[in-house]
Design an enzyme around this catalytic site. Sequence first.
Site, PDB file in Angstrom:
ATOM      1  N   ASP A  25      12.339   2.884 -17.709  1.00 30.01           N
ATOM      2  CA  ASP A  25      11.870   3.470 -16.449  1.00 30.01           C
ATOM      3  C   ASP A  25      13.040   3.867 -15.546  1.00 30.01           C
ATOM      4  O   ASP A  25      13.073   4.987 -15.015  1.00 30.01           O
ATOM      5  CB  ASP A  25      10.959   2.467 -15.722  1.00 30.01           C
ATOM      6  CG  ASP A  25      10.270   3.094 -14.535  1.00 30.01           C
ATOM      7  OD1 ASP A  25       9.241   3.762 -14.746  1.00 30.01           O
ATOM      8  OD2 ASP A  25      10.770   2.953 -13.399  1.00 30.01           O
TER       9      ASP A  25
ATOM     10  N   HIS B 186       6.206  -2.937 -12.870  1.00 26.65           N
ATOM     11  CA  HIS B 186       7.607  -2.666 -13.189  1.00 26.65           C
ATOM     12  C   HIS B 186       8.214  -3.977 -13.686  1.00 26.65           C
ATOM     13  O   HIS B 186       7.857  -5.051 -13.184  1.00 26.65           O
ATOM     14  CB  HIS B 186       8.316  -2.229 -11.894  1.00 26.65           C
ATOM     15  CG  HIS B 186       9.567  -1.431 -12.087  1.00 26.65           C
ATOM     16  ND1 HIS B 186       9.979  -0.931 -13.292  1.00 26.65           N
ATOM     17  CD2 HIS B 186      10.503  -1.028 -11.185  1.00 26.65           C
ATOM     18  CE1 HIS B 186      11.104  -0.254 -13.129  1.00 26.65           C
ATOM     19  NE2 HIS B 186      11.450  -0.303 -11.861  1.00 26.65           N
TER      20      HIS B 186
ATOM     21  N   GLU C 193      13.806   7.853 -14.631  1.00 27.82           N
ATOM     22  CA  GLU C 193      13.737   8.448 -13.279  1.00 27.82           C
ATOM     23  C   GLU C 193      15.105   8.900 -12.784  1.00 27.82           C
ATOM     24  O   GLU C 193      15.218   9.893 -12.073  1.00 27.82           O
ATOM     25  CB  GLU C 193      13.077   7.477 -12.289  1.00 27.82           C
ATOM     26  CG  GLU C 193      13.857   6.215 -12.007  1.00 27.82           C
ATOM     27  CD  GLU C 193      12.999   5.058 -11.503  1.00 27.82           C
ATOM     28  OE1 GLU C 193      11.774   5.076 -11.643  1.00 27.82           O
ATOM     29  OE2 GLU C 193      13.602   4.087 -10.971  1.00 27.82           O
TER      30      GLU C 193
ATOM     31  N   GLY D 155       2.125   7.346  -8.399  1.00 29.66           N
ATOM     32  CA  GLY D 155       0.842   6.839  -7.932  1.00 29.66           C
ATOM     33  C   GLY D 155      -0.048   7.962  -7.430  1.00 29.66           C
ATOM     34  O   GLY D 155      -1.276   7.896  -7.543  1.00 29.66           O
TER      35      GLY D 155
ATOM     36  N   TYR E  74       0.848  -1.200   0.000  1.00 28.66           N
ATOM     37  CA  TYR E  74       0.000   0.000   0.000  1.00 28.66           C
ATOM     38  C   TYR E  74       0.883   1.248   0.000  1.00 28.66           C
ATOM     39  O   TYR E  74       0.707   2.172   0.770  1.00 28.66           O
ATOM     40  CB  TYR E  74      -0.939  -0.034   1.219  1.00 28.66           C
ATOM     41  CG  TYR E  74      -2.257   0.667   0.983  1.00 28.66           C
ATOM     42  CD1 TYR E  74      -3.184   0.165   0.079  1.00 28.66           C
ATOM     43  CD2 TYR E  74      -2.572   1.837   1.677  1.00 28.66           C
ATOM     44  CE1 TYR E  74      -4.391   0.807  -0.137  1.00 28.66           C
ATOM     45  CE2 TYR E  74      -3.784   2.494   1.471  1.00 28.66           C
ATOM     46  CZ  TYR E  74      -4.695   1.966   0.564  1.00 28.66           C
ATOM     47  OH  TYR E  74      -5.898   2.602   0.343  1.00 28.66           O
ATOM     48  N   GLY E  75       1.887   1.210  -0.895  1.00 30.23           N
ATOM     49  CA  GLY E  75       2.665   2.419  -1.164  1.00 30.23           C
ATOM     50  C   GLY E  75       1.857   3.286  -2.115  1.00 30.23           C
ATOM     51  O   GLY E  75       0.647   3.069  -2.290  1.00 30.23           O
TER      52      GLY E  75
ATOM     53  N   SER F 205      10.245  35.409 -25.446  1.00 33.09           N
ATOM     54  CA  SER F 205      10.762  36.464 -26.327  1.00 33.09           C
ATOM     55  C   SER F 205      11.653  35.887 -27.422  1.00 33.09           C
ATOM     56  O   SER F 205      12.200  34.791 -27.281  1.00 33.09           O
ATOM     57  CB  SER F 205      11.574  37.463 -25.506  1.00 33.09           C
ATOM     58  OG  SER F 205      12.757  36.831 -25.027  1.00 33.09           O
TER      59      SER F 205
ATOM     60  N   ALA G 278      12.516  -3.921  -3.738  1.00 33.89           N
ATOM     61  CA  ALA G 278      13.387  -4.708  -2.847  1.00 33.89           C
ATOM     62  C   ALA G 278      12.572  -5.706  -2.040  1.00 33.89           C
ATOM     63  O   ALA G 278      12.996  -6.853  -1.827  1.00 33.89           O
ATOM     64  CB  ALA G 278      14.164  -3.775  -1.915  1.00 33.89           C
TER      65      ALA G 278
ATOM     66  N   GLN H  86       1.621   3.372  -5.327  1.00 34.67           N
ATOM     67  CA  GLN H  86       0.951   2.654  -6.420  1.00 34.67           C
ATOM     68  C   GLN H  86      -0.144   1.731  -5.900  1.00 34.67           C
ATOM     69  O   GLN H  86      -1.249   1.687  -6.449  1.00 34.67           O
ATOM     70  CB  GLN H  86       1.952   1.840  -7.255  1.00 34.67           C
ATOM     71  CG  GLN H  86       2.695   2.654  -8.294  1.00 34.67           C
ATOM     72  CD  GLN H  86       1.803   3.331  -9.304  1.00 34.67           C
ATOM     73  OE1 GLN H  86       0.727   2.854  -9.661  1.00 34.67           O
ATOM     74  NE2 GLN H  86       2.228   4.479  -9.785  1.00 34.67           N
TER      75      GLN H  86
HETATM   76  N1  LIG Z   1       5.872   5.051  -6.938  1.00 33.81           N
HETATM   77  C1  LIG Z   1       5.312   5.121  -8.134  1.00 33.81           C
HETATM   78  O1  LIG Z   1       4.591   6.070  -8.420  1.00 33.81           O
HETATM   79  C2  LIG Z   1       5.504   4.023  -9.142  1.00 33.81           C
HETATM   80  C3  LIG Z   1       5.198   4.265 -10.494  1.00 33.81           C
HETATM   81  C4  LIG Z   1       5.244   3.199 -11.404  1.00 33.81           C
HETATM   82  C5  LIG Z   1       5.635   1.951 -10.954  1.00 33.81           C
HETATM   83  N2  LIG Z   1       5.982   1.753  -9.654  1.00 33.81           N
HETATM   84  C6  LIG Z   1       6.322   0.406  -9.211  1.00 33.81           C
HETATM   85  O2  LIG Z   1       5.249  -0.068  -8.397  1.00 33.81           O
HETATM   86  C7  LIG Z   1       5.743  -0.932  -7.368  1.00 33.81           C
HETATM   87  C8  LIG Z   1       5.358  -0.375  -6.003  1.00 33.81           C
HETATM   88  O3  LIG Z   1       6.002   0.871  -5.844  1.00 33.81           O
HETATM   89  P1  LIG Z   1       5.572   1.957  -4.738  1.00 33.81           P
HETATM   90  O4  LIG Z   1       6.344   3.191  -5.058  1.00 33.81           O
HETATM   91  O5  LIG Z   1       4.112   2.022  -4.622  1.00 33.81           O
HETATM   92  O6  LIG Z   1       6.077   1.266  -3.433  1.00 33.81           O
HETATM   93  P2  LIG Z   1       7.318   1.599  -2.491  1.00 33.81           P
HETATM   94  O7  LIG Z   1       8.600   1.343  -3.188  1.00 33.81           O
HETATM   95  O8  LIG Z   1       7.112   2.943  -1.885  1.00 33.81           O
HETATM   96  O9  LIG Z   1       7.027   0.472  -1.397  1.00 33.81           O
HETATM   97  C9  LIG Z   1       5.959   0.642  -0.511  1.00 33.81           C
HETATM   98  C10 LIG Z   1       5.224  -0.622  -0.139  1.00 33.81           C
HETATM   99  O10 LIG Z   1       6.094  -1.743   0.068  1.00 33.81           O
HETATM  100  C11 LIG Z   1       5.872  -2.261   1.383  1.00 33.81           C
HETATM  101  N3  LIG Z   1       7.113  -2.884   1.887  1.00 33.81           N
HETATM  102  C12 LIG Z   1       8.338  -2.328   1.918  1.00 33.81           C
HETATM  103  N4  LIG Z   1       9.216  -3.210   2.455  1.00 33.81           N
HETATM  104  C13 LIG Z   1       8.503  -4.331   2.738  1.00 33.81           C
HETATM  105  C14 LIG Z   1       8.853  -5.596   3.286  1.00 33.81           C
HETATM  106  N5  LIG Z   1      10.094  -5.875   3.634  1.00 33.81           N
HETATM  107  N6  LIG Z   1       7.876  -6.511   3.429  1.00 33.81           N
HETATM  108  C15 LIG Z   1       6.603  -6.233   3.064  1.00 33.81           C
HETATM  109  N7  LIG Z   1       6.223  -5.076   2.533  1.00 33.81           N
HETATM  110  C16 LIG Z   1       7.159  -4.127   2.377  1.00 33.81           C
HETATM  111  C17 LIG Z   1       5.493  -1.017   2.182  1.00 33.81           C
HETATM  112  O11 LIG Z   1       4.895  -1.324   3.385  1.00 33.81           O
HETATM  113  C18 LIG Z   1       4.535  -0.366   1.208  1.00 33.81           C
HETATM  114  O12 LIG Z   1       3.279  -1.004   1.246  1.00 33.81           O
HETATM  115  C19 LIG Z   1       7.241  -1.018  -7.605  1.00 33.81           C
HETATM  116  O13 LIG Z   1       7.480  -2.118  -8.464  1.00 33.81           O
HETATM  117  C20 LIG Z   1       7.560   0.285  -8.336  1.00 33.81           C
HETATM  118  O14 LIG Z   1       8.745   0.240  -9.093  1.00 33.81           O
HETATM  119  C21 LIG Z   1       5.919   2.762  -8.743  1.00 33.81           C
HETATM  120  C1  LIG Z   2       6.972   7.762 -10.789  1.00 33.74           C
HETATM  121  C2  LIG Z   2       8.133   7.106 -11.519  1.00 33.74           C
HETATM  122  C3  LIG Z   2       9.409   7.856 -11.283  1.00 33.74           C
HETATM  123  O1  LIG Z   2       7.845   7.142 -12.905  1.00 33.74           O
HETATM  124  C4  LIG Z   2       8.259   5.597 -11.163  1.00 33.74           C
HETATM  125  O2  LIG Z   2       9.028   4.973 -12.136  1.00 33.74           O
HETATM  126  C5  LIG Z   2       8.823   5.279  -9.792  1.00 33.74           C
HETATM  127  O3  LIG Z   2       9.693   4.416  -9.711  1.00 33.74           O
HETATM  128  O4  LIG Z   2       8.349   5.839  -8.797  1.00 33.74           O
HETATM  129 MG   LIG Z   3      10.395   3.591 -11.501  1.00 33.02          MG
HETATM  130 MG   LIG Z   4       8.369   5.434 -13.941  1.00 37.79          MG
END
Ligand SMILES: NC(=O)c1ccc[n+]([C@@H]2O[C@H](COP(=O)([O-])OP(=O)(O)OC[C@H]3O[C@@H](n4cnc5c(N)ncnc54)[C@H](O)[C@@H]3O)[C@@H](O)[C@H]2O)c1
Ligand SMILES: CC(C)(O)[C@@H](O)C(=O)O
Ligand SMILES: [Mg+2]
Ligand SMILES: [Mg+2]
Length: 362
Positions: A208, A124, A212, A153, A38-39, A270, A101, A41
């Site tokens: 990606d 991803h 970033e 997200g 629940y990050g 300009s 990770a 995304q």
């Molecule tokens: N952040 C973005 O806007 C974005 C955009 C596109 C794709 N993504 C991809 O989406 C996926 C999720 O990214 P995000 O940015 O939402 O998450 P994030 O990297 O911020 O991770 C947050 C989530 O992971 C959980 N977490 C972290 N360590 C943990 C562990 N050891 N055990 C269990 N849960 C754990 C956290 O509690 C939280 O729910 C990734 O693959 C990322 O690359 C993210």
């Molecule tokens: C939002 C971004 C940068 O496009 C994504 O790739 C991420 O890892 O958070």
């Molecule tokens: Mg990324």
């Molecule tokens: Mg991206």
Amino acid sequence: MAKMDFAGVLEEVVTRDEFPLEKAREVLKDEVVAVLGYGVQGMAQSLNMRDNGIRVIVGVRPGGRSWEKAQKDGWVPGETLFSLEEAAERGTVIQYLVSDAAQKQMWPKIEPCLKPGKALYFSHGFSIVYKDQTGVVPPPYVDVIMVAPKGSGTSVRANFLAGSGINASFAVAQDYTGRARERTLALGIAIGSGYLFETTFEHEVYSDLTGERGVLMGALAGIMEAQYQVLRAHGHSPSEAFNETVEELTQSLIRLVAEHGMDWMYANCSTTAQRGALDWRHEFRRVTLPVFERLYQSVVSGEETRIVLKANSTPDYKEKLEAELREMRESEMWQAGAKVRALRPENWKKPEKQVEATSITR
Ligand SMILES: NC(=O)c1ccc[n+]([C@@H]2O[C@H](COP(=O)([O-])OP(=O)(O)OC[C@H]3O[C@@H](n4cnc5c(N)ncnc54)[C@H](O)[C@@H]3O)[C@@H](O)[C@H]2O)c1
Ligand SMILES: CC(C)(O)[C@@H](O)C(=O)O
Ligand SMILES: [Mg+2]
Ligand SMILES: [Mg+2]
């Protein structure tokens, strides 16, 4: 799929015309979509799908911050909110949206939940493409699919609520059921994507990670810091240096680029600015091109993945990231930025603290 011409290159894309929400609902009507994590995304995608009438459950670590956040958003323990493993057991589509990770760390617990015919969904290409480092190798009897929103997200949710959407790429790495593609597109529409364009897991993760680290975030911050530093070194005030580096970009020029492209923005400045910018753009391209090439190679070789997995797998990785963000926030440049933001007409007379507290990520 609609064939569209992108500057002379034909691409197959999916819009809401080809794949309306009604069709997505029909494709997903017998599915339980388990969103793990629940990050930004996980939150955005689960809430958008729930609002779109899809059966969604959420899986996070019980008692943690994400659990609390999910409850506040209306996910109910034992009904729609579960531990990661229980949600993975209950879901027919498993959206693996813990941090990259954590995907490696959690894999031994999630893999046994993948029964034949389920779909394993990523946003991803990371875990699959760098499987030698992550160990994430799905069994042959599941669909392995991806929808990767091309934006934060935070915007996936905000744009959805505003009636807009963030474009996303999609890919199918493994089609066990013969339905992998329609499942992917249905999920892409259900999470509120703008249009969907096809990619591969490799191309998604290479572009990606490059984007970033490059123009979207790394280069953006670096180039701004360099210009601010030069202006300050030559006696310009923080107000002048910040306005000339960041504020004018976010409040004016980048909005013009978003509306009608770079030449449109140039044309609305300009002729003096146009002459200089048209000349200097070549110099900036020339000096940064080898840096971008080195960055791309560092991505392809797996070096960037090694760095991420090492740094973000330690118990205190969040505190360490926050310490670096704090250092950025407390630098003169970004402190000046906070003051400039507080002086925007819409923030006029609001306490500075209140202006900054509107950020949903803190
Ligand atoms: N952040 C973005 O806007 C974005 C955009 C596109 C794709 N993504 C991809 O989406 C996926 C999720 O990214 P995000 O940015 O939402 O998450 P994030 O990297 O911020 O991770 C947050 C989530 O992971 C959980 N977490 C972290 N360590 C943990 C562990 N050891 N055990 C269990 N849960 C754990 C956290 O509690 C939280 O729910 C990734 O693959 C990322 O690359 C993210
Ligand atoms: C939002 C971004 C940068 O496009 C994504 O790739 C991420 O890892 O958070
Ligand atoms: Mg990324
Ligand atoms: Mg991206």
